[in-house]
Structures are given as structure tokens and as C-alpha cells.
Motif scaffolding. Structure first.
Motif, PDB file in Angstrom:
ATOM      1  N   GLU A 124       0.800  -1.214   0.000  1.00  0.00           N
ATOM      2  CA  GLU A 124       0.000   0.000   0.000  1.00  0.00           C
ATOM      3  C   GLU A 124       0.839   1.274   0.000  1.00  0.00           C
ATOM      4  O   GLU A 124       0.522   2.236  -0.687  1.00  0.00           O
ATOM      5  N   GLN A 179      -8.743   8.142 -12.024  1.00  0.00           N
ATOM      6  CA  GLN A 179      -9.066   7.281 -10.874  1.00  0.00           C
ATOM      7  C   GLN A 179      -9.303   5.839 -11.317  1.00  0.00           C
ATOM      8  O   GLN A 179      -8.863   4.894 -10.668  1.00  0.00           O
ATOM      9  N   PHE A 201      -6.049   4.184 -11.871  1.00  0.00           N
ATOM     10  CA  PHE A 201      -5.408   3.776 -10.617  1.00  0.00           C
ATOM     11  C   PHE A 201      -6.079   2.545 -10.009  1.00  0.00           C
ATOM     12  O   PHE A 201      -5.419   1.706  -9.405  1.00  0.00           O
ATOM     13  N   ILE A 202      -7.404   2.450 -10.186  1.00  0.00           N
ATOM     14  CA  ILE A 202      -8.090   1.244  -9.692  1.00  0.00           C
ATOM     15  C   ILE A 202      -7.588   0.016 -10.450  1.00  0.00           C
ATOM     16  O   ILE A 202      -7.292  -1.022  -9.866  1.00  0.00           O
ATOM     17  N   CYS A 216      -1.392  -4.914  -9.781  1.00  0.00           N
ATOM     18  CA  CYS A 216      -0.186  -4.540  -9.045  1.00  0.00           C
ATOM     19  C   CYS A 216       0.915  -5.594  -9.152  1.00  0.00           C
ATOM     20  O   CYS A 216       2.099  -5.269  -9.077  1.00  0.00           O
ATOM     21  N   TRP A 234      -4.118  -1.044  -9.269  1.00  0.00           N
ATOM     22  CA  TRP A 234      -4.122  -1.847  -8.032  1.00  0.00           C
ATOM     23  C   TRP A 234      -4.408  -3.315  -8.353  1.00  0.00           C
ATOM     24  O   TRP A 234      -3.798  -4.223  -7.806  1.00  0.00           O
ATOM     25  N   LYS A 235      -5.339  -3.522  -9.262  1.00  0.00           N
ATOM     26  CA  LYS A 235      -5.673  -4.901  -9.628  1.00  0.00           C
ATOM     27  C   LYS A 235      -4.529  -5.579 -10.376  1.00  0.00           C
ATOM     28  O   LYS A 235      -4.381  -6.795 -10.326  1.00  0.00           O
ATOM     29  N   TYR A 277      -0.955  11.400  -9.621  1.00  0.00           N
ATOM     30  CA  TYR A 277      -2.387  11.678  -9.829  1.00  0.00           C
ATOM     31  C   TYR A 277      -2.612  13.086 -10.383  1.00  0.00           C
ATOM     32  O   TYR A 277      -3.294  13.278 -11.387  1.00  0.00           O
ATOM     33  N   TYR A 325       2.046   2.001  -3.441  1.00  0.00           N
ATOM     34  CA  TYR A 325       0.915   2.417  -4.284  1.00  0.00           C
ATOM     35  C   TYR A 325       0.534   3.868  -3.983  1.00  0.00           C
ATOM     36  O   TYR A 325       0.349   4.681  -4.884  1.00  0.00           O
ATOM     37  N   ASN A 326       0.477   4.188  -2.685  1.00  0.00           N
ATOM     38  CA  ASN A 326       0.141   5.561  -2.289  1.00  0.00           C
ATOM     39  C   ASN A 326       1.146   6.564  -2.831  1.00  0.00           C
ATOM     40  O   ASN A 326       0.789   7.663  -3.249  1.00  0.00           O
ATOM     41  N   ASP A 375     -12.225  11.174 -13.302  1.00  0.00           N
ATOM     42  CA  ASP A 375     -12.786   9.820 -13.390  1.00  0.00           C
ATOM     43  C   ASP A 375     -11.862   8.885 -14.163  1.00  0.00           C
ATOM     44  O   ASP A 375     -11.635   7.742 -13.766  1.00  0.00           O
ATOM     45  N   PHE A 382       0.460   7.220  -6.351  1.00  0.00           N
ATOM     46  CA  PHE A 382      -0.754   8.027  -6.480  1.00  0.00           C
ATOM     47  C   PHE A 382      -0.433   9.493  -6.219  1.00  0.00           C
ATOM     48  O   PHE A 382      -0.810  10.369  -6.984  1.00  0.00           O
ATOM     49  N   ARG A 383       0.313   9.731  -5.129  1.00  0.00           N
ATOM     50  CA  ARG A 383       0.606  11.131  -4.764  1.00  0.00           C
ATOM     51  C   ARG A 383       1.561  11.777  -5.773  1.00  0.00           C
ATOM     52  O   ARG A 383       1.487  12.977  -6.014  1.00  0.00           O
TER      53      ARG A 383
END
Lengths: 312, 173
Positions: B11, B44, B47-48, B54, B51-52, B22, B14-15, B41, B18-19
């Protein structure tokens, strides 16, 4: 302006080199190119536009809020996509199969309005002339030799020879052994064979079946069934008129309402009297005159025009 | 053996991605489409997906994955709209004529500049904004847009020429 560019022979400038301005922005012009460019009249304009553009700001974006939103979505979507997918595929597949079944099994219906006729050609080449105020339906696809259509109203059939074509009516099934026939399935029932051979199988008549050849007809009314002979070569309705021989006036009135959008008020007349004659399908006034005047019946249109009041 | 890359499935990694990405990716998509909601949208959803995936995307490939996937899913979406831009509050220091007249004129000019940027061909507009507002180098822009640096230089030049053609007569310098 021209003397400013003199002396710098054939130097590239923003007009002749399409990467010139791009390189200028990135600070990648040669010293020589840059000095020459800064001396031009247009330089100040480019410079001002560039400086102002750099003062612009894009949208504000809340990264943390977006991260939170994404995390929430990930939690609500647990990660077992394989199983879900299989079910989804199965669901989709079954819907496709079921709807294909419905489609193949579905029926096609033709309906005519009052005063309207329609000619239908079936995929086996048979032609059906559907008379006014009638409907005919059949399976979208004829499977094997089971060619069945359902009729309410009246139609003239010209059927391709030698196949098991059947017509369902309210009085029974007409089985086609030959080619051309007319079925009238309204208040009264009438089957006329114009060519070839047909058989009527009915549970509502004395005999369980009637075989008709050219020129024969079967009529079924509430009171009786009769087998008679007729002479006409095609039904009169196909020529645009209706013909009656010794028919109760009630039949004539019933026939009229299939061609014209009218109703009759018959309380003050005797509808059992017999009529011989005909009326045309294309003009209401002429049709009314042709049928009612010879019978000594007076008629009056109501204010709305679709109810005809009859008196003797 | 090279050092093992950090896993995106963790995590905190991943964060970090994102930071880091994004905001710039969202702005990039926004400059293309002019619809911030749509841009958010799109990114996002990317990014979803990330994660899948990853386990299959390496940390060093993540940036290019995010840009490329966002870019591709933008192509599936609809029309370009106008970009809403704001001017920063600061005023250019090195100008010598800050009379009230000039200040009024510069406000007018700035509105015209924003409109002119919106009339640019979207391909030029995105390059121009990534360079001038987001301070990205041509090399970075070339990576993001999957074009060559030469092509970026050309688009930049075209954008400037067009802006000058629209705004030149406003400028009596």
C-alpha cells in the motif's frame, strides 16, 4: 526591418524553421539565432505572450480526496473477478440463447385496418391477400413441413403446391391439399375453394371434415352448416366490392363495417330480411345507397359522422 | 542482479505513486478534454486498474503505464471542451508601464489569451500548456504523448505562431 536581418545570411528564423519558436522557448537557440530574433519587431509580441502564458494556472486538484475515493471503490469491489466473470459470461450466454430461441419461435403478425387490404408473400412463395379488418400470424420461421398460419377475418390464399400448409381459424383447421382458396372467418364462416383441393377439419360441424374441390364452398353460421357450389372465379372483395346472394341484411351491415369506420344503429329495422346485390369498398355513400335504398331502409348520419341510424 | 523493485501491491508504494502522478496526469488529461470531472474519473479508474494489476506492473514502469492507460481511455471518451485557466495573482515585475490604463488592458488581454489558447488545435494546446503551465521539458512531454521531441518543438512553434496571429494586433509594444 529588412536591414535588421541583413548581414545574417540565410539565417534560420521563426518563419522558415518550424522548430525555431519551440527551440526558443526551451532556450535552445544558438547565440547568433537568439540575438537576431530579439532584434525583430515580432519578438516582443512572442515574448509577451510567452511570459503571460507562464502566469496561467491549471485547475486545483485534491489528490488526497481522490486517493480516498479510489480506496473506497477498491474496498467495495472485492478482488474475486474470476468467479464473477464466469457467472457473467454464463448469464450473458443464456440470455443470448433464450432470446435466439424466442426469436426463432416468435411469430409474425399482419393486421389490416378497416377498409385496408394487404398482400403477404411467405418465404415458401405462397401469397396471401388479407382482406380488411383481419389479421394473420405465423411463426417467423417455418420448421420442416409444419406450415401453420392463424387467421381471423378474411383472406385469399394462393399456396405453393404439395406441402403441409394449414390455416387455423375459429371454426377449425383448413388443410391445404391444392392451391387457391378464400377463408372468411367473421360472424359467419365461409370457405371457398377456387383451385385445387382443401380440407376443413372442424369440431363445430356435423361432419368432422369437408374436402372441397374447385367451385365448392362450406358456410358455417350459428344455426347451420351448408355445402354449396359457387361460380365466381375470384372473391369479389379482391375486385373491391362485396357481393351477396340471399343474405340477411345483418350480414351486409357487418360486412360494411369491415370496409368503412362506421357503426349502425339497427334497433328500428328487421335485420333478418334477405339482400341480393353488392357494394363497393371505395365510397361510403355509394355503398350505403346500393345496399339500403333497395331494401327501403332510410339512413341518417349522426353528428360525429360514424354512427348511421337506420329506419324503415 | 539488479536490486528488487518495490512492489505496487504494497500500500505505501501504491500511495506514493498516487501522490506523485495523480495530479500531473489528471491535469494532462484535463488539458486534452477540458472536462475536469471526466479527467478525474479517467485517472481514478486507471489507478483502480493499477491496483488490480499490481503484481504485473513493475514500479519503474508504473509512470508510463499510468500515462498510457489514461491517454488510451481518453481516446474512448468524447469531445474536447474548453479548458478553464486562471491567472496567477502576481503581476509581471519587469514591466515599466503599470498605469491604471495598462492594468485594465492587461486584464482584457489575459481574457483574450485564455480564449486564444482554447481555439488552438487540441494537440498544440496540450503541448503548450504542459510546457508553459506545468513546466515540463520537451523530453518529458514527448514521453507522455508518445511523440518525438522534434514533434513537440513543432507543435510548440505552431501554437505560438497561432497565438501571435490572434493576439498580435492587441499588442502595441
Amino acid at each position: 526591418m529588412s536591414n535588421k536581418q541583413d548581414g545574417k545570411r540565410m539565417m534560420k528564423n521563426y518563419d522558415t524553421d518550424d522548430t525555431f519558436l519551440g527551440r526558443w522557448i526551451a532556450g535552445e537557440l544558438s547565440e547568433e539565432e537568439r540575438i537576431a530574433f530579439e532584434k525583430t519587431d515580432v519578438f516582443k509580441q512572442f515574448d509577451f505572450i510567452n511570459k503571460e502564458s507562464q502566469l496561467l494556472q491549471g485547475p486545483n486538484i485534491d489528490t488526497e480526496a481522490a486517493l480516498k475515493k479510489v480506496k473506497q471503490q477498491l474496498e467495495t469491489k472485492p478482488r474475486k473477478p474470476k468467479v464473477v466473470k464466469l457467472w457473467q459470461y454464463m448469464a450473458v450466454a443464456s440470455i443470448v440463447i433464450i432470446s435466439a430461441g424466442f426469436f426463432i419461435n416468435s411469430s409474425k403478425t399482419y393486421t389490416t385496418a378497416i377498409g385496408e387490404t394487404q398482400t403477404i408473400t411467405l418465404i415458401d412463395g405462397s401469397v396471401i391477400n388479407l382482406n380488411a379488418n383481419s389479421s394473420l400470424s405465423h411463426k417467423r420461421y417455418f420448421l420442416s413441413k409444419d406450415k401453420q398460419v392463424t387467421l381471423t377475418g378474411e383472406a385469399y390464399f394462393t399456396i405453393t403446391k404439395g406441402d403441409g400448409f394449414r390455416v387455423e381459424t375459429s371454426k377449425g383447421t383448413v388443410e391445404v391439399l391444392g392451391t387457391q382458396f378464400n377463408i372468411r372467418d367473421r360472424e359467419d364462416f365461409n370457405l371457398k375453394c377456387y383451385e385445387g383441393k382443401v380440407r376443413l377439419n372442424s369440431s363445430k360441424t356435423q361432419k368432422s371434415n369437408y374436402v372441397l374441390t374447385q367451385g365448392m364452398q362450406v358456410s358455417i353460421s350459428s344455426s347451420k352448416t351448408s355445402e354449396t357450389i359457387f361460380k365466381e372465379e375470384t372473391p369479389s372483395w379482391k375486385q373491391g366490392h362485396s357481393t351477396f346472394v340471399d343474405q340477411p341484411i345483418s350480414n351486409v351491415l357487418e360486412e360494411l363495417i369491415h370496409y368503412y369506420p362506421i357503426e349502425f344503429e339497427t334497433n328500428s329495422i328487421n335485420t333478418n330480411r334477405l339482400f341480393t346485390g353488392s357494394f363497393i369498398h371505395s365510397n361510403l355513400d355509394t355503398a350505403l345507397k346500393a345496399t339500403l335504398i333497395p331494401m327501403g331502409i332510410e339512413y341518417k348520419k349522426s353528428d360525429t359522422g360514424n354512427v348511421i341510424v337506420l329506419s324503415e | 542482479m539488479p536490486e528488487k523493485e518495490p512492489s505496487i501491491c504494497e500500500e505505501k508504494n501504491y500511495n506514493k505513486l498516487f501522490r506523485d502522478y495523480y495530479e500531473p496526469v489528471t491535469k494532462y488529461i484535463y488539458y486534452k478534454c477540458g472536462n475536469l470531472q471526466q479527467a478525474e474519473d479517467i485517472v481514478q479508474n486507471v489507478f483502480i486498474k493499477l491496483w488490480k494489476l499490481c503484481a504485473t506492473v513493475t514500479f519503474s514502469k508504473a509512470k508510463s503505464y499510468i500515462y498510457t492507460a489514461s491517454n488510451h481511455s481518453f481516446f474512448n471518451e468524447v469531445a474536447h471542451k474548453k479548458v478553464v485557466l486562471k491567472h496567477q495573482k502576481t503581476i509581471i515585475e519587469n514591466t515599466t508601464h503599470e498605469s491604471p490604463d495598462f492594468l485594465m488592458e492587461i486584464d482584457e488581454f489575459r481574457d483574450k489569451l485564455k480564449n486564444a489558447i482554447n481555439t488552438l488545435n487540441p494537440k498544440e494546446r496540450e503541448v503548450f500548456l504542459l510546457s508553459r503551465i506545468e513546466n515540463k521539458t520537451y523530453k518529458e512531454i514527448a514521453e507522455i504523448t508518445e511523440l518525438t521531441v522534434k514533434a513537440i518543438e513543432r507543435r510548440m512553434g505552431k501554437a505560438l505562431k497561432e497565438l501571435k496571429a490572434i493576439l498580435g494586433k492587441e499588442l502595441k509594444l
